[in-house]
Design a protein around this motif. Structure first.
Motif, mmCIF file in Angstrom:
data_model
loop_
_atom_site.group_PDB
_atom_site.id
_atom_site.type_symbol
_atom_site.label_atom_id
_atom_site.label_comp_id
_atom_site.label_asym_id
_atom_site.label_seq_id
_atom_site.Cartn_x
_atom_site.Cartn_y
_atom_site.Cartn_z
ATOM 1 N N TRP A 19 -52.527 -42.242 -13.329
ATOM 2 C CA TRP A 19 -53.984 -42.321 -12.658
ATOM 3 C C TRP A 19 -55.355 -44.008 -12.976
ATOM 4 O O TRP A 19 -55.450 -44.006 -13.696
ATOM 5 C CB TRP A 19 -54.849 -41.533 -12.586
ATOM 6 C CG TRP A 19 -54.098 -40.096 -12.505
ATOM 7 C CD1 TRP A 19 -54.146 -39.485 -10.985
ATOM 8 C CD2 TRP A 19 -53.209 -39.193 -13.385
ATOM 9 N NE1 TRP A 19 -53.794 -38.889 -10.999
ATOM 10 C CE2 TRP A 19 -52.838 -38.062 -12.152
ATOM 11 C CE3 TRP A 19 -52.904 -40.235 -14.267
ATOM 12 C CZ2 TRP A 19 -51.993 -37.493 -12.063
ATOM 13 C CZ3 TRP A 19 -51.558 -38.387 -14.047
ATOM 14 C CH2 TRP A 19 -51.651 -37.673 -13.186
ATOM 15 N N VAL A 20 -54.590 -44.876 -11.940
ATOM 16 C CA VAL A 20 -56.064 -46.053 -11.880
ATOM 17 C C VAL A 20 -56.775 -46.133 -10.505
ATOM 18 O O VAL A 20 -56.001 -45.287 -9.969
ATOM 19 C CB VAL A 20 -55.000 -47.731 -11.984
ATOM 20 C CG1 VAL A 20 -55.206 -48.516 -11.821
ATOM 21 C CG2 VAL A 20 -53.390 -47.262 -13.582
ATOM 22 N N THR A 21 -57.325 -46.392 -11.044
ATOM 23 C CA THR A 21 -58.898 -46.465 -9.179
ATOM 24 C C THR A 21 -58.161 -47.076 -8.878
ATOM 25 O O THR A 21 -57.257 -47.928 -8.063
ATOM 26 C CB THR A 21 -59.600 -47.152 -10.241
ATOM 27 O OG1 THR A 21 -60.310 -47.701 -11.239
ATOM 28 C CG2 THR A 21 -60.744 -47.827 -8.684
ATOM 29 N N GLY A 22 -57.749 -45.681 -7.275
ATOM 30 C CA GLY A 22 -57.137 -45.682 -6.033
ATOM 31 C C GLY A 22 -55.933 -45.762 -6.255
ATOM 32 O O GLY A 22 -55.114 -45.806 -5.147
ATOM 33 N N HIS A 23 -54.912 -44.944 -7.316
ATOM 34 C CA HIS A 23 -53.708 -45.227 -7.272
ATOM 35 C C HIS A 23 -52.778 -44.250 -8.603
ATOM 36 O O HIS A 23 -53.961 -43.881 -9.216
ATOM 37 C CB HIS A 23 -52.859 -46.682 -7.677
ATOM 38 C CG HIS A 23 -53.329 -47.916 -7.153
ATOM 39 N ND1 HIS A 23 -53.069 -48.239 -6.289
ATOM 40 C CD2 HIS A 23 -54.179 -48.242 -7.066
ATOM 41 C CE1 HIS A 23 -52.611 -49.577 -5.975
ATOM 42 N NE2 HIS A 23 -53.939 -49.792 -6.229
ATOM 43 N N HIS A 24 -51.888 -43.029 -7.930
ATOM 44 C CA HIS A 24 -51.259 -42.324 -8.748
ATOM 45 C C HIS A 24 -50.076 -43.373 -9.055
ATOM 46 O O HIS A 24 -49.366 -42.587 -8.159
ATOM 47 C CB HIS A 24 -51.546 -41.529 -8.568
ATOM 48 C CG HIS A 24 -50.740 -40.148 -9.242
ATOM 49 N ND1 HIS A 24 -50.262 -38.804 -8.454
ATOM 50 C CD2 HIS A 24 -49.817 -40.230 -10.372
ATOM 51 C CE1 HIS A 24 -49.232 -38.278 -9.278
ATOM 52 N NE2 HIS A 24 -49.324 -39.281 -10.914
ATOM 53 N N ASP A 55 -45.943 -45.076 -5.637
ATOM 54 C CA ASP A 55 -48.050 -45.720 -5.875
ATOM 55 C C ASP A 55 -48.347 -44.660 -4.394
ATOM 56 O O ASP A 55 -48.301 -44.883 -3.520
ATOM 57 C CB ASP A 55 -48.030 -46.475 -5.954
ATOM 58 C CG ASP A 55 -49.360 -47.581 -5.258
ATOM 59 O OD1 ASP A 55 -50.005 -47.112 -5.500
ATOM 60 O OD2 ASP A 55 -48.971 -49.126 -5.524
ATOM 61 N N ALA A 56 -48.705 -43.506 -5.136
ATOM 62 C CA ALA A 56 -49.808 -43.304 -4.201
ATOM 63 C C ALA A 56 -51.131 -43.474 -3.974
ATOM 64 O O ALA A 56 -52.217 -43.576 -5.042
ATOM 65 C CB ALA A 56 -49.813 -41.567 -4.074
ATOM 66 N N THR A 57 -51.809 -43.539 -3.336
ATOM 67 C CA THR A 57 -52.582 -44.780 -2.484
ATOM 68 C C THR A 57 -53.490 -43.915 -1.197
ATOM 69 O O THR A 57 -53.009 -42.349 -0.484
ATOM 70 C CB THR A 57 -52.634 -45.701 -2.620
ATOM 71 O OG1 THR A 57 -52.194 -46.261 -0.995
ATOM 72 C CG2 THR A 57 -52.808 -46.411 -3.245
ATOM 73 N N ALA A 58 -55.223 -43.667 -0.921
ATOM 74 C CA ALA A 58 -55.187 -42.863 -0.162
ATOM 75 C C ALA A 58 -54.857 -43.177 1.123
ATOM 76 O O ALA A 58 -55.015 -42.525 2.172
ATOM 77 C CB ALA A 58 -56.231 -42.924 0.092
ATOM 78 N N SER A 59 -54.161 -44.767 1.280
ATOM 79 C CA SER A 59 -53.106 -45.502 2.612
ATOM 80 C C SER A 59 -52.433 -44.873 3.101
ATOM 81 O O SER A 59 -51.784 -44.830 3.483
ATOM 82 C CB SER A 59 -53.792 -46.830 2.731
ATOM 83 O OG SER A 59 -53.128 -46.956 1.402
ATOM 84 N N GLY A 60 -51.644 -44.085 2.133
ATOM 85 C CA GLY A 60 -50.246 -43.835 1.955
ATOM 86 C C GLY A 60 -49.025 -43.750 0.910
ATOM 87 O O GLY A 60 -49.790 -43.873 -0.726
ATOM 88 N N THR A 61 -48.555 -44.156 0.811
ATOM 89 C CA THR A 61 -47.088 -43.543 -0.695
ATOM 90 C C THR A 61 -46.095 -44.330 -0.170
ATOM 91 O O THR A 61 -45.549 -44.711 0.717
ATOM 92 C CB THR A 61 -46.480 -42.383 -1.457
ATOM 93 O OG1 THR A 61 -47.617 -41.561 -0.782
ATOM 94 C CG2 THR A 61 -45.130 -42.339 -2.019
#
Length: 72
Positions: A19-24, A55-61
């Motif tokens: 987990w890095v800021t904004g990303h899983h 890479d999962a982010t708030a805007s999609g995967t």
């Protein structure tokens, strides 16, 4: 500033999630991507090669697959 939290590993010591800021990020060593050309190694993950990165982010995967060539 970069922040990083928990960093899990699988039973053989390979990083599986980060987990890095904004990303899983999820690292997959067992599921070969579809669409790899003939001649690639479907079980390359057994040699610690990453086969997929998710890479999962708030805007999609986003998913990236890696096709490993056989070395002869």
């Amino acid at each position: 500033m970069l922040t990083c939290a928990l960093v899990p590993y699988d039973a053989v010591g390979r990083l599986t999630d980060a987990w890095v800021t904004g990303h899983h990020y999820t690292y997959d060593f067992t599921s070969a991507p579809t669409g790899c050309p003939t001649g690639t190694q479907p079980n390359a993950g057994t040699n610690t090669n990453r086969l997929r990165l998710i890479d999962a982010t708030a805007s999609g995967t986003t998913e990236t697959g890696y096709c490993m060539w056989r070395i002869r």
